[in-house]
Scaffold this active site. Structure first.
Site, mmCIF file in Angstrom:
data_model
loop_
_atom_site.group_PDB
_atom_site.id
_atom_site.type_symbol
_atom_site.label_atom_id
_atom_site.label_comp_id
_atom_site.label_asym_id
_atom_site.label_seq_id
_atom_site.Cartn_x
_atom_site.Cartn_y
_atom_site.Cartn_z
ATOM 1 N N CYS A 241 0.931 -1.283 -0.015
ATOM 2 C CA CYS A 241 -0.084 0.113 0.102
ATOM 3 C C CYS A 241 0.714 1.223 0.035
ATOM 4 O O CYS A 241 1.181 1.538 -1.113
ATOM 5 C CB CYS A 241 -0.958 0.044 1.089
ATOM 6 S SG CYS A 241 -2.522 1.042 0.943
ATOM 7 N N HIS B 227 -3.761 -5.451 2.643
ATOM 8 C CA HIS B 227 -3.290 -5.730 3.958
ATOM 9 C C HIS B 227 -4.072 -6.973 4.449
ATOM 10 O O HIS B 227 -4.485 -7.976 3.665
ATOM 11 C CB HIS B 227 -4.051 -4.683 4.919
ATOM 12 C CG HIS B 227 -3.524 -3.230 4.383
ATOM 13 N ND1 HIS B 227 -2.313 -2.571 4.800
ATOM 14 C CD2 HIS B 227 -4.088 -2.508 3.489
ATOM 15 C CE1 HIS B 227 -2.120 -1.381 4.401
ATOM 16 N NE2 HIS B 227 -3.260 -1.135 3.570
HETATM 17 N N1 GLN Z 1 -2.460 6.835 2.160
HETATM 18 C C1 GLN Z 1 -2.493 6.015 0.999
HETATM 19 C C2 GLN Z 1 -3.941 5.898 0.240
HETATM 20 O O1 GLN Z 1 -4.847 6.309 0.792
HETATM 21 C C3 GLN Z 1 -1.962 4.663 1.409
HETATM 22 C C4 GLN Z 1 -3.038 3.927 2.141
HETATM 23 C C5 GLN Z 1 -2.457 2.794 2.873
HETATM 24 O O2 GLN Z 1 -1.415 2.425 3.096
HETATM 25 N N2 GLN Z 1 -3.502 1.735 3.403
HETATM 26 O O3 GLN Z 1 -3.989 5.791 -0.854
#
Ligand code: GLN
Length: 239
Positions: A94, A191
């Site tokens: 992510c 995740h």
């Molecule tokens: N901040 C980034 C987004 O919202 C990554 C989010 C995350 O790592 N879950 O796309």
């Protein structure tokens, strides 16, 4: 004496959400089951980049966390490029997946620079892409996880997706791709954490690391009953 494998976790203080730390635990435990000795180093902002690195694992974060680490990440970019070119296996999830690409332009117009290791770019979208996700991949079969991101990632021509979305949004909610594969890097929005439910990916990272370092990898047959149970249950969850 068992052989050491050095795991480097990138930015656990700022980039470690929705259970991403579980990826590190999974690789460590499976290394032990396979007969190797895991040694974990945590790398946070301002730390000295370690000399011995066999596997790299990095997680996700809020846009604010990504802003906090961006300068430091650019500083260690040369190390990461060299390790990737040498075939070091890496799992990046992510927020760090986005920043291994060219840039993440957030919804408010801020451009968070990436290290350009992966041919991809990310644009903040109005809709958050949230929920359980299942994808199908050539290398690892069905991959099951959970996504929560505003960024929409678009892959360039030098990389291929990790898999194709069966349920969920994936990279951008439009082209049915999810994640990325390049050299020995696996990048993904998933995740969950990802690896406990997808041990095939954990063993891929381990196999690459061990083979690179010691010439061959002789896996142990691991009893993955609980991983299978977790997969069955997760696959039946609503979006
Ligand atoms: N901040 C980034 C987004 O919202 C990554 C989010 C995350 O790592 N879950 O796309």
């Amino acid at each position: 004496m068992s052989h050491n494998i050095h795991i480097l976790q990138l930015y656990p203080n700022d980039m470690n959400i929705y259970g991403d730390w579980g990826n590190v635990l999974t690789v460590m435990r499976r290394l032990q089951w396979h007969g190797y000795n895991p040694i974990l180093t945590e790398y946070n902002q301002g730390d000295t980049f370690p000399t011995e690195v066999d596997i790299i694992i990095g997680g996700g974060g809020q846009d604010s966390g990504q802003t906090v680490i961006q300068d430091d990440l650019l500083k260690i970019s040369t190390h990461l490029h060299k390790l990737a070119d040498d075939g070091t296996p890496m799992l990046i999830i992510c927020g760090l997946y986005q920043l291994f690409g060219n840039f993440f332009k957030t919804l408010d117009g801020t451009v968070i620079k990436g290290i350009g290791l992966l041919d991809l770019e990310t644009h903040g979208g109005n809709e958050r892409l949230i929920g359980n996700i299942i994808i199908k991949s050539h290398e690892f079969g069905e991959i099951i996880g959970y996504e929560n991101h505003s960024g929409q990632t678009f892959l360039g021509k030098n990389v291929v997706p990790l898999g194709l979305v069966q349920k969920g949004a994936g990279n951008n909610g439009h082209d049915a791709t999810e994640g990325v594969r390049y050299k020995n890097i696996v990048g993904s929005y998933m995740h969950g954490s990802l690896l406990p439910k997808n041990p095939a990916i954990a063993d891929f990272l381990i196999e690459q690391a061990v083979t690179r370092k010691y010439g061959e990898f002789v896996p142990t047959v691991i009893d993955d009953r609980f991983a299978e149970l977790a997969r069955d249950i997760a696959a039946k969850r609503p979006r």
